[in-house]
Design a protein around this motif. Structure first.
Motif, PDB file in Angstrom:
ATOM      1  N   MET A   1       0.776  -1.011   0.001  1.00 16.07           N
ATOM      2  CA  MET A   1       0.209   0.002   0.191  1.00 16.07           C
ATOM      3  C   MET A   1       0.874   1.271  -0.021  1.00 16.07           C
ATOM      4  SD  MET A   1      -2.465  -2.161   0.090  1.00 16.07           S
ATOM      5  CE  MET A   1      -1.577  -3.189   1.027  1.00 16.07           C
ATOM      6  N   VAL A   2       0.638   2.067  -0.882  1.00 18.93           N
ATOM      7  CA  VAL A   2       1.547   3.141  -1.225  1.00 18.93           C
ATOM      8  C   VAL A   2       0.513   4.582  -1.006  1.00 18.93           C
ATOM      9  CG1 VAL A   2       3.493   4.174  -2.567  1.00 18.93           C
ATOM     10  CG2 VAL A   2       2.667   1.782  -2.442  1.00 18.93           C
ATOM     11  N   LYS A   3       1.179   5.900  -0.720  1.00 21.85           N
ATOM     12  CA  LYS A   3       0.654   7.050  -1.007  1.00 21.85           C
ATOM     13  C   LYS A   3       1.867   7.982  -1.455  1.00 21.85           C
ATOM     14  CE  LYS A   3      -0.079  10.324   2.238  1.00 21.85           C
ATOM     15  NZ  LYS A   3       0.545  11.350   1.632  1.00 21.85           N
ATOM     16  N   LEU A   4       1.193   8.834  -2.319  1.00 19.70           N
ATOM     17  CA  LEU A   4       2.240  10.028  -2.910  1.00 19.70           C
ATOM     18  C   LEU A   4       3.039  10.581  -1.411  1.00 19.70           C
ATOM     19  CD1 LEU A   4       3.162  11.552  -5.341  1.00 19.70           C
ATOM     20  CD2 LEU A   4       1.307  13.080  -4.682  1.00 19.70           C
ATOM     21  N   SER A   5       4.312  10.714  -1.921  1.00 20.13           N
ATOM     22  CA  SER A   5       5.161  11.385  -0.939  1.00 20.13           C
ATOM     23  C   SER A   5       6.043  12.204  -1.517  1.00 20.13           C
ATOM     24  CB  SER A   5       6.095  10.214  -0.260  1.00 20.13           C
ATOM     25  OG  SER A   5       6.832  10.885   0.814  1.00 20.13           O
ATOM     26  N   THR A   6       5.891  13.392  -1.491  1.00 21.68           N
ATOM     27  CA  THR A   6       6.791  14.599  -2.332  1.00 21.68           C
ATOM     28  C   THR A   6       7.197  15.582  -1.317  1.00 21.68           C
ATOM     29  OG1 THR A   6       4.869  15.848  -3.028  1.00 21.68           O
ATOM     30  CG2 THR A   6       5.440  14.120  -4.475  1.00 21.68           C
ATOM     31  N   LEU A  63      -7.977  -0.280   2.891  1.00 23.64           N
ATOM     32  CA  LEU A  63      -7.661   0.028   1.329  1.00 23.64           C
ATOM     33  C   LEU A  63      -8.457   1.195   0.859  1.00 23.64           C
ATOM     34  CD1 LEU A  63      -7.613  -3.642   0.085  1.00 23.64           C
ATOM     35  CD2 LEU A  63      -5.729  -2.148   0.294  1.00 23.64           C
ATOM     36  N   LEU A  64      -9.701   1.167   1.462  1.00 27.41           N
ATOM     37  CA  LEU A  64     -10.709   2.351   1.103  1.00 27.41           C
ATOM     38  C   LEU A  64     -10.058   3.666   1.546  1.00 27.41           C
ATOM     39  CD1 LEU A  64     -13.403   3.205  -0.225  1.00 27.41           C
ATOM     40  CD2 LEU A  64     -14.306   2.832   2.140  1.00 27.41           C
ATOM     41  N   ILE A  65      -9.458   3.656   2.844  1.00 27.15           N
ATOM     42  CA  ILE A  65      -8.783   4.907   3.215  1.00 27.15           C
ATOM     43  C   ILE A  65      -7.610   5.411   2.558  1.00 27.15           C
ATOM     44  CG2 ILE A  65      -7.618   5.890   5.241  1.00 27.15           C
ATOM     45  CD1 ILE A  65      -9.506   4.062   7.100  1.00 27.15           C
ATOM     46  N   ILE A  66      -6.845   4.336   2.178  1.00 26.62           N
ATOM     47  CA  ILE A  66      -5.690   4.661   1.026  1.00 26.62           C
ATOM     48  C   ILE A  66      -5.936   5.211  -0.102  1.00 26.62           C
ATOM     49  CG2 ILE A  66      -3.710   3.577   0.199  1.00 26.62           C
ATOM     50  CD1 ILE A  66      -3.597   1.427   2.542  1.00 26.62           C
ATOM     51  N   SER A  67      -7.177   4.917  -0.521  1.00 25.97           N
ATOM     52  CA  SER A  67      -7.642   5.287  -1.856  1.00 25.97           C
ATOM     53  C   SER A  67      -8.083   6.591  -1.650  1.00 25.97           C
ATOM     54  CB  SER A  67      -8.926   4.371  -2.434  1.00 25.97           C
ATOM     55  OG  SER A  67      -8.205   3.223  -2.770  1.00 25.97           O
ATOM     56  N   ASN A 105      -1.806   4.612  -7.482  1.00 29.09           N
ATOM     57  CA  ASN A 105      -2.290   4.040  -6.299  1.00 29.09           C
ATOM     58  C   ASN A 105      -3.369   3.733  -6.042  1.00 29.09           C
ATOM     59  OD1 ASN A 105       0.892   4.327  -5.643  1.00 29.09           O
ATOM     60  ND2 ASN A 105       0.399   6.449  -4.908  1.00 29.09           N
ATOM     61  N   VAL A 106      -4.427   4.436  -6.597  1.00 21.70           N
ATOM     62  CA  VAL A 106      -5.680   4.310  -6.251  1.00 21.70           C
ATOM     63  C   VAL A 106      -6.019   3.272  -7.145  1.00 21.70           C
ATOM     64  CG1 VAL A 106      -7.879   5.293  -6.973  1.00 21.70           C
ATOM     65  CG2 VAL A 106      -6.271   6.860  -5.671  1.00 21.70           C
ATOM     66  N   VAL A 107      -5.696   2.887  -8.482  1.00 19.12           N
ATOM     67  CA  VAL A 107      -5.950   1.588  -9.235  1.00 19.12           C
ATOM     68  C   VAL A 107      -5.600   0.635  -8.533  1.00 19.12           C
ATOM     69  CG1 VAL A 107      -5.704   0.473 -11.281  1.00 19.12           C
ATOM     70  CG2 VAL A 107      -5.936   3.027 -11.364  1.00 19.12           C
ATOM     71  N   GLY A 108      -4.098   0.561  -8.024  1.00 19.29           N
ATOM     72  CA  GLY A 108      -3.699  -0.840  -7.219  1.00 19.29           C
ATOM     73  C   GLY A 108      -4.638  -0.957  -6.084  1.00 19.29           C
ATOM     74  N   SER A 109      -4.885   0.083  -5.199  1.00 16.70           N
ATOM     75  CA  SER A 109      -5.624  -0.082  -4.112  1.00 16.70           C
ATOM     76  C   SER A 109      -7.085  -0.769  -4.525  1.00 16.70           C
ATOM     77  CB  SER A 109      -5.734   1.299  -3.327  1.00 16.70           C
ATOM     78  OG  SER A 109      -4.461   1.643  -2.880  1.00 16.70           O
ATOM     79  N   VAL A 110      -7.938  -0.105  -5.475  1.00 14.50           N
ATOM     80  CA  VAL A 110      -9.164  -0.764  -5.656  1.00 14.50           C
ATOM     81  C   VAL A 110      -9.030  -1.983  -6.168  1.00 14.50           C
ATOM     82  CG1 VAL A 110     -10.899  -0.455  -7.585  1.00 14.50           C
ATOM     83  CG2 VAL A 110      -9.865   1.656  -6.367  1.00 14.50           C
ATOM     84  N   LEU A 111      -8.029  -2.411  -6.969  1.00 16.16           N
ATOM     85  CA  LEU A 111      -7.888  -3.730  -7.252  1.00 16.16           C
ATOM     86  C   LEU A 111      -7.807  -4.821  -6.232  1.00 16.16           C
ATOM     87  CD1 LEU A 111      -5.835  -3.620 -10.653  1.00 16.16           C
ATOM     88  CD2 LEU A 111      -8.354  -4.224 -10.393  1.00 16.16           C
ATOM     89  N   PHE A 112      -6.945  -4.470  -5.144  1.00 16.98           N
ATOM     90  CA  PHE A 112      -6.759  -5.292  -4.031  1.00 16.98           C
ATOM     91  C   PHE A 112      -7.874  -5.209  -3.036  1.00 16.98           C
ATOM     92  CE2 PHE A 112      -2.908  -5.753  -0.790  1.00 16.98           C
ATOM     93  CZ  PHE A 112      -3.390  -7.057  -0.437  1.00 16.98           C
ATOM     94  N   GLY A 142      -3.133  -6.025  -7.928  1.00 18.85           N
ATOM     95  CA  GLY A 142      -2.998  -4.813  -7.220  1.00 18.85           C
ATOM     96  C   GLY A 142      -1.929  -4.512  -6.341  1.00 18.85           C
ATOM     97  N   PRO A 143      -1.168  -5.654  -6.025  1.00 16.06           N
ATOM     98  CA  PRO A 143       0.063  -5.262  -5.369  1.00 16.06           C
ATOM     99  C   PRO A 143       1.142  -4.809  -6.460  1.00 16.06           C
ATOM    100  CG  PRO A 143      -0.924  -6.952  -4.189  1.00 16.06           C
ATOM    101  CD  PRO A 143      -1.821  -6.747  -5.150  1.00 16.06           C
ATOM    102  N   VAL A 144       1.077  -5.643  -7.412  1.00 19.66           N
ATOM    103  CA  VAL A 144       1.920  -5.102  -8.482  1.00 19.66           C
ATOM    104  C   VAL A 144       1.853  -4.089  -8.747  1.00 19.66           C
ATOM    105  CG1 VAL A 144       2.695  -5.629 -10.851  1.00 19.66           C
ATOM    106  CG2 VAL A 144       2.395  -7.438  -9.228  1.00 19.66           C
ATOM    107  N   ILE A 145       0.749  -3.230  -9.109  1.00 21.14           N
ATOM    108  CA  ILE A 145       0.451  -1.742  -9.477  1.00 21.14           C
ATOM    109  C   ILE A 145       1.066  -0.953  -8.445  1.00 21.14           C
ATOM    110  CG2 ILE A 145      -1.310   0.035 -10.120  1.00 21.14           C
ATOM    111  CD1 ILE A 145      -2.854  -2.213 -11.598  1.00 21.14           C
TER     112      ILE A 145
END
Length: 290
Positions: A1-6, A63-67, A105-112, A142-145
Motif C-alpha cells: 500500500m502506497v501514498k504519494l510522498s513528495t 484499502l478504502l482509506i488509502i484510496s 496508487n488508487v487503481v492498485g488499491s481498488v484492485l486489491f 493490485g500489489p504489483v501496481i
C-alpha cells in the motif's frame, strides 16, 4: 500500500488557512490505515471464521482509506498549480509523479480491494470458482501496481530541496517500497499454494499470505509514521527547502496568475516589431508638407 510522498512547495490540502490541518489529517488517516491492516492480517491466523471475516473487513476499510488519501494527494497538488495540467509539459516530474502516481496508487488499491472483497463474499456464500480465480489474480495485480507506484515514488529527483527533507523522503519511501514488494510476494505464494493443494475444502487464503501481509503492514505503518514526521518538519520549514516547479513551469504559472498569458505577450511583441504600414495617400501628404 502506497501514498504519494513528495517535497514540493506547491500543495493545497484544504481551503484558506486550513491546508496544514488537512495535511495532518491526510497523514493521520494513512497511519491509521496501517494499524487497521495489521489488525486485519493478525485476524487471519484465527481458526474462527467470524474473526477471519472481521479481519478481511478491516483490510477492506484500510484499502478504502488509502484510496481516499491518494485522491486527496492528487487534488492537493493539482490545486497547487490551479489545475493547469499544461504545466506538465515544462516540468516532467510533475506529470510522472504528482499527476500520474496518485492515480496508479488508487487503481492498485481498488484492485486489491476487489480481490479481498471476492474472498469475503466467498466466505459468506461458499466456494465459487470464478470468484476464487479472479480473486487470486487480483491479489497479485493490485500489489504489483502499488509496487510500480512505490518505485515511481522513490525515483523522484530533487535539485533545490535540502538534505534534511530528502532524508525524510527516503524514510517514507523505502518502507512503502519494501511493504509493497512483500504484498506482491505474498500474493504469488498464495496462488502457488492454493493451486498446489489437493484438498478441495482448502479454497481460502493461505497462511503465508497472512504472514507476508502482516510484515508488509508493519512496514506500511513505519512509512506512515515517518510520513507524519515529515509533514510536521516540512510545515515547520514554512516552504523553505522544498522543491519548486522546474523547467519554466513556475514562471509560467506566476504569469498566468497575474493575467499575463505568454502566448499573448509573444504575439504583442511580434506586432510591435513589425513596421506600421501607412496608406499611400498619407505618405504623399507627408512628403508634400515636408
Amino acid at each position: 500500500m502506497v501514498k504519494l510522498s513528495t517535497a514540493r512547495d506547491f500543495r493545497v490540502y484544504g481551503p484558506g488557512g486550513a491546508g496544514d490541518k488537512w495535511e495532518y489529517i491526510n497523514a493521520g488517516l494513512f497511519l491509521f490505515s496501517g494499524i487497521l491492516l495489521i489488525g486485519g492480517f493478525l485476524a487471519q491466523f484465527s481458526s474462527i471464521a467470524f474473526h477471519i471475516k472481521s479481519g478481511l473487513a478491516l483490510v477492506l476499510i484500510s484499502l478504502l482509506i488509502i484510496s481516499l488519501v491518494n485522491v486527496h494527494d492528487w487534488i492537493a497538488h493539482l490545486a497547487g498549480i490551479d489545475w493547469r495540467l499544461g504545466l506538465a509539459e515544462y516540468d516532467q516530474q510533475l506529470a510522472l509523479v504528482e499527476i500520474v502516481l496518485p492515480v496508479v496508487n488508487v487503481v492498485g488499491s481498488v484492485l486489491f480491494f476487489v480481490a479481498v472483497l471476492f474472498f469475503e463474499i466467498e466466505m459468506d456464500r461458499g466456494y465459487r470458482y470464478k470468484l476464487e480465480k479472479h480473486g487470486l489474480n487480483l491479489l497479485i495485480a493490485g500489489p504489483v501496481i502499488l509496487l510500480v507506484g512505490s518505485i515511481g515514488n522513490i525515483c523522484q529527483v530533487y535539485d533545490r530541496s535540502n538534505w534534511h527533507v530528502q532524508i525524510l523522503q527516503k524514510c517514507v519511501q523505502v518502507p512503502l517500497l519494501m511493504g509493497s514488494f512483500l504484498f506482491v510476494v505474498g500474493g504469488i505464494i498464495n496462488l502457488i499454494e492454493i493451486r498446489r493443494s489437493t484438498d478441495l475444502s482448502f479454497k481460502m487464503l493461505d497462511k503465508s499470505w497472512a504472514w507476508f501481509g502482516l510484515f508488509g503492514s508493519v512496514l506500511l505503518l513505519i512509512g506512515g509514521l515517518m510520513n507524519l514526521v515529515k509533514v510536521f518538519k516540512v510545515q515547520q520549514m514554512d516552504g523553505s527547502g522544498l522543491e519548486r516547479l522546474r523547467g519554466g513551469a513556475r514562471e509560467r504559472l506566476r504569469r498566468e496568475r497575474e493575467g499575463q498569458v505568454p502566448l499573448l505577450e509573444d504575439s504583442d511583441t511580434e506586432s510591435q516589431r513589425k513596421p506600421v504600414r501607412k496608406p499611400y495617400k498619407d505618405v504623399l501628404v507627408e512628403s508634400s508638407q515636408a
